[in-house]
Write an enzyme that holds these catalytic residues in place. Structure first.
Site, mmCIF file in Angstrom:
data_model
loop_
_atom_site.group_PDB
_atom_site.id
_atom_site.type_symbol
_atom_site.label_atom_id
_atom_site.label_comp_id
_atom_site.label_asym_id
_atom_site.label_seq_id
_atom_site.Cartn_x
_atom_site.Cartn_y
_atom_site.Cartn_z
ATOM 1 N N SER A 128 61.135 3.205 -51.962
ATOM 2 C CA SER A 128 61.118 4.181 -50.868
ATOM 3 C C SER A 128 61.824 5.469 -51.282
ATOM 4 O O SER A 128 62.773 5.441 -52.082
ATOM 5 C CB SER A 128 61.820 3.593 -49.638
ATOM 6 O OG SER A 128 62.067 4.576 -48.664
ATOM 7 N N TYR A 153 68.727 -0.051 -45.387
ATOM 8 C CA TYR A 153 67.337 -0.124 -45.835
ATOM 9 C C TYR A 153 67.196 0.475 -47.227
ATOM 10 O O TYR A 153 66.608 -0.136 -48.130
ATOM 11 C CB TYR A 153 66.428 0.602 -44.841
ATOM 12 C CG TYR A 153 65.015 0.786 -45.335
ATOM 13 C CD1 TYR A 153 64.149 -0.300 -45.418
ATOM 14 C CD2 TYR A 153 64.550 2.042 -45.718
ATOM 15 C CE1 TYR A 153 62.847 -0.139 -45.888
ATOM 16 C CE2 TYR A 153 63.254 2.212 -46.183
ATOM 17 C CZ TYR A 153 62.409 1.119 -46.271
ATOM 18 O OH TYR A 153 61.120 1.280 -46.732
#
Length: 348
Positions: A128, A153
């Site tokens: 990501s 995350y």
């Protein structure tokens, strides 16, 4: 043709990728746990479309269950794994951290171990843009340090890259990590801003504009993302013979390991993004300006030179065209399930 495992097949990117591969004649093994992080009905609708293909096989599976994951490999002659399943969401990781440990760490560990023992030819996995965290040097490059994540995350995605490198080094498992930059389009995730903005505008509800609108994102249309992944499936990660331990390149290694940014290379101002949705819907948003949220970053901007060089990656969808395609899908999909306030909307 190749038999490919796509984890997160009922998710946004996984659905589009699986559909593309199925249309190209590949046998696709789909895996998903169908959790309720967002509307499971949307996931079921995606899955029903995939099941129309005779060369698609689906397993309801939790990645944390290593025996079930191993059984799927035993039952199928899988050559390539595209691992897209994960607990998504930056803000959700602030309040539900354990979900990320279970899915993104334990689950990824099981994928690595299974690929190792069943001798997968190539593992492609989702990282990501959030790994860039506190970095401010733009555009973000895979050669930059990413040791300062600002959400759990992001930390789990950084951990995935480190775990993948270990398996590439120890077991010569070719691994390719993709740092996705704000993917959007039809069948997208309802927790993403463009989706929630659209829903609120159509229902005459206010939208929250974070950091008072002073944000930019490298929005990347789903078809461009999928095209890049498909090209990478047949391009195994290889060792970099020029890699130097005294001046290490973070994106390559002496092991068969690669990291790429996959984005549009063209950040869009949040205000322009909202105004584009307003124009397409022919409605004005009710804006509520609020401060930056924990875990968010001010801007994202992908350097994709490596991907251009290696697979001739050429994202070609403008934000105007991409949003029009999304909004057209949104209106028709929710009209079809009789969602109030949508049926009468006409797009410009």
């Amino acid at each position: 043709m190749a038999k490919i495992l796509v984890t997160g097949a009922a998710g946004f990117i996984g659905f589009h990728l699986a559909n593309k591969l199925l249309n190209e004649g590949c046998d696709v093994i789909g895996l998903d746990n169908m959790n309720d992080y967002y509307d499971p009905g949307l996931k079921r609708s995606r899955l029903e479309l995939l099941k129309e293909h005779r060369n698609f096989k689906f397993y309801l599976c939790h990645l944390e269950n290593h025996e079930q994951v191993d059984d799927i490999f035993k039952q199928n002659d899988i050559s390539v794994v595209v691992h897209l399943a994960a607990q998504a969401g930056v803000r959700y990781s602030i309040t539900n951290p354990r979900a990320y440990v279970d899915s993104n760490l334990a689950g990824f560990m099981n994928i690595l171990e299974t690929c190792r023992h069943h001798k997968a030819e190539h593992l492609i996995y989702a990282s990501s843009s959030s790994v860039y965290g506190a970095n401010t040097l733009m555009p973000f490059s895979v050669t930059h340090n990413v040791d300062h994540p600002v959400s759990l995350y992001a930390a789990t995605k950084k951990a995935n890259e480190l775990m993948a490198h270990t398996y590439s080094h120890l077991y010569k498992l070719p691994t390719t990590g993709l740092r996705f930059f704000t993917v959007y389009g039809p069948w997208g995730r309802p927790d993403m801003a463009y989706f929630s903005f659209t829903k609120a505008i159509l229902n005459n509800e206010p939208i929250k504009v974070f950091n008072h609108g002073n944000m930019k994102r490298d929005f990347t249309y789903i078809d461009d993302i999928v095209e890049g992944i498909v090209k990478l499936i047949g391009k195994q990660a290889e060792p970099n013979p020029q890699w130097q331990s005294d001046n290490p390149d973070p994106s390559t290694s002496t092991a068969p390991y690669r990291i790429y940014n996959i984005g549009n290379n063209n950040p869009v101002d949040l205000g322009h993004f909202i105004s584009t949705i307003e124009k397409k819907l022919n409605k004005t948003a009710i804006k509520e300006y609020v401060p930056m949220q924990p875990g968010d970053v001010h801007a994202t901007y992908a350097d994709v030179d490596d991907l251009i060089r290696d697979i001739d990656f050429k994202p070609s969808t403008s934000i105007e065209d991409g949003l029009e395609k999304f909004l057209d899908w949104y209106v028709h999909y929710y009209a079809s399930i009789r969602n109030d306030g949508v049926q009468s909307v006409s797009l410009r």
